[in-house]
Motif scaffolding. Structure first.
Motif, mmCIF file in Angstrom:
data_model
loop_
_atom_site.group_PDB
_atom_site.id
_atom_site.type_symbol
_atom_site.label_atom_id
_atom_site.label_comp_id
_atom_site.label_asym_id
_atom_site.label_seq_id
_atom_site.Cartn_x
_atom_site.Cartn_y
_atom_site.Cartn_z
ATOM 1 N N LEU A 377 0.824 -1.214 0.000
ATOM 2 C CA LEU A 377 0.000 0.000 0.000
ATOM 3 C C LEU A 377 0.859 1.264 0.000
ATOM 4 N N ARG A 378 1.900 1.277 0.837
ATOM 5 C CA ARG A 378 2.801 2.427 0.918
ATOM 6 C C ARG A 378 3.263 2.867 -0.479
ATOM 7 N N ASN A 379 3.710 1.907 -1.295
ATOM 8 C CA ASN A 379 4.183 2.252 -2.636
ATOM 9 C C ASN A 379 3.039 2.545 -3.593
ATOM 10 N N THR A 380 1.968 1.751 -3.495
ATOM 11 C CA THR A 380 0.829 2.014 -4.376
ATOM 12 C C THR A 380 0.321 3.434 -4.167
ATOM 13 N N LEU A 381 0.188 3.843 -2.916
ATOM 14 C CA LEU A 381 -0.297 5.199 -2.638
ATOM 15 C C LEU A 381 0.680 6.251 -3.148
ATOM 16 N N GLY A 382 1.968 6.013 -2.970
ATOM 17 C CA GLY A 382 2.948 6.969 -3.481
ATOM 18 C C GLY A 382 2.834 7.118 -4.991
ATOM 19 N N LEU A 383 2.634 5.995 -5.677
ATOM 20 C CA LEU A 383 2.467 6.042 -7.132
ATOM 21 C C LEU A 383 1.172 6.745 -7.515
ATOM 22 N N LYS A 384 0.239 6.820 -6.554
ATOM 23 C CA LYS A 384 -1.013 7.559 -6.762
ATOM 24 C C LYS A 384 -0.918 8.976 -6.195
ATOM 25 N N ASN A 385 0.301 9.440 -5.975
ATOM 26 C CA ASN A 385 0.551 10.837 -5.564
ATOM 27 C C ASN A 385 0.032 11.150 -4.165
ATOM 28 N N VAL A 386 0.037 10.142 -3.295
ATOM 29 C CA VAL A 386 -0.393 10.323 -1.912
ATOM 30 C C VAL A 386 0.844 10.259 -1.011
ATOM 31 N N ALA A 387 1.141 11.341 -0.309
ATOM 32 C CA ALA A 387 2.220 11.319 0.684
ATOM 33 C C ALA A 387 1.777 10.396 1.809
ATOM 34 N N ASN A 388 2.634 9.462 2.203
ATOM 35 C CA ASN A 388 2.168 8.509 3.211
ATOM 36 C C ASN A 388 3.312 7.774 3.846
ATOM 37 N N SER A 389 2.969 7.022 4.877
ATOM 38 C CA SER A 389 3.974 6.243 5.585
ATOM 39 C C SER A 389 3.393 4.943 6.104
ATOM 40 N N LEU A 390 4.279 3.979 6.177
ATOM 41 C CA LEU A 390 4.045 2.754 6.919
ATOM 42 C C LEU A 390 4.229 3.069 8.401
ATOM 43 N N LEU A 391 3.476 2.400 9.263
ATOM 44 C CA LEU A 391 3.729 2.472 10.700
ATOM 45 C C LEU A 391 3.817 1.054 11.230
ATOM 46 N N GLU A 392 4.926 0.751 11.889
ATOM 47 C CA GLU A 392 5.094 -0.569 12.494
ATOM 48 C C GLU A 392 5.213 -0.379 14.004
ATOM 49 N N LEU A 393 4.316 -0.990 14.752
ATOM 50 C CA LEU A 393 4.447 -0.961 16.206
ATOM 51 C C LEU A 393 5.350 -2.134 16.589
ATOM 52 N N ARG A 394 6.447 -1.867 17.294
ATOM 53 C CA ARG A 394 7.319 -2.992 17.676
ATOM 54 C C ARG A 394 6.511 -3.964 18.510
ATOM 55 N N SER A 395 6.434 -5.211 18.071
ATOM 56 C CA SER A 395 5.438 -6.104 18.673
ATOM 57 C C SER A 395 5.802 -6.524 20.094
ATOM 58 N N SER A 396 7.076 -6.727 20.398
ATOM 59 C CA SER A 396 7.435 -7.065 21.784
ATOM 60 C C SER A 396 7.988 -5.824 22.474
ATOM 61 N N GLY A 397 8.156 -5.932 23.787
ATOM 62 C CA GLY A 397 8.727 -4.803 24.510
ATOM 63 C C GLY A 397 10.159 -4.525 24.108
ATOM 64 N N GLY A 398 10.853 -5.586 23.735
ATOM 65 C CA GLY A 398 12.229 -5.412 23.300
ATOM 66 C C GLY A 398 13.144 -5.028 24.440
ATOM 67 N N GLN A 399 14.353 -4.656 24.059
ATOM 68 C CA GLN A 399 15.366 -4.388 25.077
ATOM 69 C C GLN A 399 15.101 -3.100 25.834
#
Ligand SMILES: [Zn+2]
Length: 700
Positions: A377-399
């Motif tokens: 979607l991130r790239n498809t939207l960019g190709l459709k002239n939509v400024a956008n971003s992926l958001l990834e929530l780190r799934s574990s608490g991590g270090q």
């Protein structure tokens, strides 16, 4: 005009020096005193608390301790290290902050922070005690009192599909600001809903919503990554009922589009893909599935100008909030730059103020992530002239969040970090509307000019920020392979009847929509002449078209025939266009007549003399100059003028079978449109008309 992203080279050099100085054994005693964290403060926000303190010289990291206390400040639980602040966490390291989250909102805590030099722990700061913010909405006020299943179970359960529909229906019923629209159905017949939110009411039609330059948040495409969806549901309630001037002002200027669950079947079954096993985030260009087709038609009709796409990501070393812009090299530079401004300019800056660790996707030890598939979607939207971003929530608490073995703590941190991001996204849109729209116009006009190479797979680099900032570990280069570059772009792709309308087997159950239906879902113009279907590249999504129709396409629909320009250079005297004619970088002196059933496609071309088309199959001009009047009468197919300078009157009448597109043109004369089957659209890109505008073009 886009702002430069902050450059912090000088600052980071100074910090790098500071961080490497550890206390020497000789003065360790005095250093210990000096190394106590001072001026600890805590600020409460929606589901998190921002701790801030004065940096300690020689510190390599900091530990954040939280203790549950009663109303009198007496401990009711054990002190727990809930956070580790590391120097790659934020820009502006002279003012460290940490967003503590995961606690039950409304509870009261004491916090302390201590520095460490290597493994040597320094003394704790003086404590701060505060009560955290309760979930938004007065429990006694109708509408505000609504809570999701996730909220009422304190993160123990995610909101079910049935409860999502009940919750959004209740918001719709109780708030004039919200309209729930069903975009389509999943394979298992679950509604795919979108909340359209505006003040005092959302705009009445998709076209009217598009006129507000709306933003879209896609909350849950991977069914087993549900954290963002809960944030969307909470935010919808706030947008629907809050009287905060920030919210009212925002919704008065733009509509917000929230799609809580595009993958309802995957969410119900807790699977990444849909019920056919398809990863929907590898299908937005191909739209083989009903879910992605519904989303792409929404983009066509509602025309969001900016977007976020919510996910979760399993990497214990990553930041809180990995983000990534559309990187595919066919994405217009202006759209890439605007997306990067939103991520690195806005999110990194605000993250450093509020304590959230935004960073590039994959940041630190990421595997192969963030590549150039146009199916994402991130790239498809960019190709459709939509400024956008992926958001990834780190799934574990991590270090850096060691107390997230507790499931509810982990889920609350993720969802409230998503809520922070989505609210920041709305603020960015509000503060940067002009820049976003300028980037969009530049993208549309630049694509329609059909210049430059085509890349079938390959990413723009994401340059590193100077270490140790959050951008110091960007995703890999993913440069295009030589065989996936086409330097000489064609004018159009020609499809046969079988290619265009033939049955397909690439959808669920071995049945797929036809290429004609998918092209229509993307909103591309097609010219049908006696010998086939032509999809010209001089249109706003030029970078996406070849990925589906060229033989080099990595995930394509058909092997369309490349059609190259047949009218170039200088030509004098009257010109009669028959069949499909493509002009590129041509100079034409003399009247031009487009015959019935014929089509003219032109880029980079100057025509002197009147241009007249009567019952033409199509007229698509971009990045060109017309010295003389333009008369298009009873066109039976595509009509499009993008970034064309016309000195003379323009008269567009009786078009059937297409919505004429007029975007970014300069017309030094009157503009009249009448008796066309639909009012011409501009895609939000204004035209400059020096003469009067009349009839269907009165507002174009
Ligand atoms: Zn995902």
């Amino acid at each position: 005009m886009r702002r430069q992203r902050p450059t912090l080279i000088a600052v980071s050099t100074a910090i790098a020096l500071t961080l490497t100085i550890a206390p020497s054994p000789a003065n360790a005693q005095t250093a210990a005193q000096a190394d106590q964290v001072a001026n600890l403060t805590v600020r409460q926000a929606e589901g998190y608390a921002t701790l801030a303190w004065q940096p300690v010289e020689g510190a390599t990291d900091y530990q954040i301790e939280r203790t549950a206390v009663d109303a009198s400040g007496n401990p009711t639980g054990a002190p727990t290290i809930v956070g580790i602040w590391r120097p790659n966490r934020q820009i502006n390291q002279q003012a460290p902050t940490f967003a503590d989250a995961g606690f039950n909102p409304g509870d009261t805590f004491q916090w302390r922070v201590r520095a460490r030099a290597g493994t040597t722990e320094q003394p704790y700061s003086a404590p701060v005690v505060a009560t955290t913010t309760t979930p938004w909405g007065n429990p006694a006020t109708p509408g505000e009192q609504l809570r999701t299943q996730w909220e009422t179970t304190r993160g123990a359960q995610y909101t079910s599909d049935v409860n999502e529909y009940a919750y959004t229906e209740a918001i719709d019923a109780l708030s004039d600001r919200v309209r729930v629209v069903e975009l389509g159905r999943t394979l298992q017949n679950r509604p795919i809903n979108m909340m359209v939110i505006g003040h005092p009411t959302p705009a009445a039609t998709p076209e009217a919503v598009a006129a507000t330059a709306p933003v879209a948040i896609n909350c849950n495409v991977h069914g087993n990554e549900p954290g963002d969806r809960e944030a969307c549901l909470i935010m919808a309630r706030q947008l629907a009922f809050s009287t905060d001037p920030r919210v009212v002002d925002l919704l008065s200027r733009t509509n917000v589009l929230i799609i809580p669950t595009i993958n309802g079947d995957g969410r119900a079954n807790n699977t990444r893909g849909n019920s056919a096993g398809q990863d929907l985030n590898r299908d937005y260009s191909l739209i083989r599935q009903p879910e992605t087709a519904a989303y792409i038609k929404m983009v066509r009709d509602y025309r969001p100008v900016a977007g976020y796409d919510g996910h979760e990501y399993g990497n214990t070393r990553a930041g809180d909030l990995p983000m990534l812009p559309p990187r595919h090299q066919n994405v217009p530079q202006a759209i890439f730059d605007q997306s990067q401004d939103m991520i690195e300019g806005h999110m990194y800056t605000k993250g450093a103020q509020d304590g959230w660790w935004a960073c590039p996707y994959g940041c630190e030890g990421g595997s192969t992530v963030g590549n150039s598939e146009e199916t994402i979607l991130r790239n498809t939207l960019g190709l459709k002239n939509v400024a956008n971003s992926l958001l990834e929530l780190r799934s574990s608490g991590g270090q850096t969040r060691p107390d997230e073995g507790n499931t509810a703590n982990n889920r609350r941190r993720k969802t409230y970090s998503a809520l922070w991001t989505f609210n920041q996204f709305l603020d960015y849109r509000a503060a940067n509307k002009a820049e976003i729209l300028a980037a969009r116009a530049e993208g549309i006009e630049g694509q329609a000019a059909n210049t430059g190479r085509l890349v079938f797979r390959g990413s723009r680099p994401i340059p590193a920020y100077p270490a140790p900032h959050p951008g110091d570990s960007p995703p890999g280069l993913d440069a295009p392979r030589a065989d996936l570059i086409l330097d000489n772009a064609p004018c159009a792709y020609k499809l046969t009847e079988a290619q265009y309308n033939g049955a397909r087997t690439d959808g669920p159950g071995g049945v797929g929509a036809t290429v004609a239906q998918r092209i229509a879902a993307h909103g591309w113009k097609v010219i049908k002449t006696a010998d086939g279907y032509y999809v010209p590249l001089n249109q706003p999504e030029r970078g996406l078209i070849p990925l589906l129709l060229d033989t080099k396409g990595v995930e394509k629909l058909v092997d369309g025939e490349r059609i190259y320009p047949n009218l170039t250079g200088r030509r004098n005297g009257p010109l009669t266009v028959s069949g499909f004619t493509c002009a590129a970088n041509a100079t034409i002196n003399g009247p031009v007549t487009i015959q019935a059933g014929a089509a003219l496609v032109a880029t980079g071309t100057t025509i002197s003399g009147p241009v007249t088309a009567n019952s033409a199959a199509g007229v698509m001009l971009a990045d060109s100059t017309l010295n003389g009047p333009l008369q298009i009468t009873k066109a039976t197919g595509a009509v499009s003028l993008i970034d064309v300078a016309v000195s003379g009157p323009v008269n567009l009448t009786g078009t059937t079978g297409d919505v004429p597109l007029l975007a970014g043109n300069t017309i030094r004369g009157p503009l009249n449109c009448s008796a066309n089957s639909a009012t011409p659209t501009t895609l939000g890109v204004a035209n400059t008309v020096h003469g009067p505008r009349s009839n269907q073009c009165a507002a174009v």
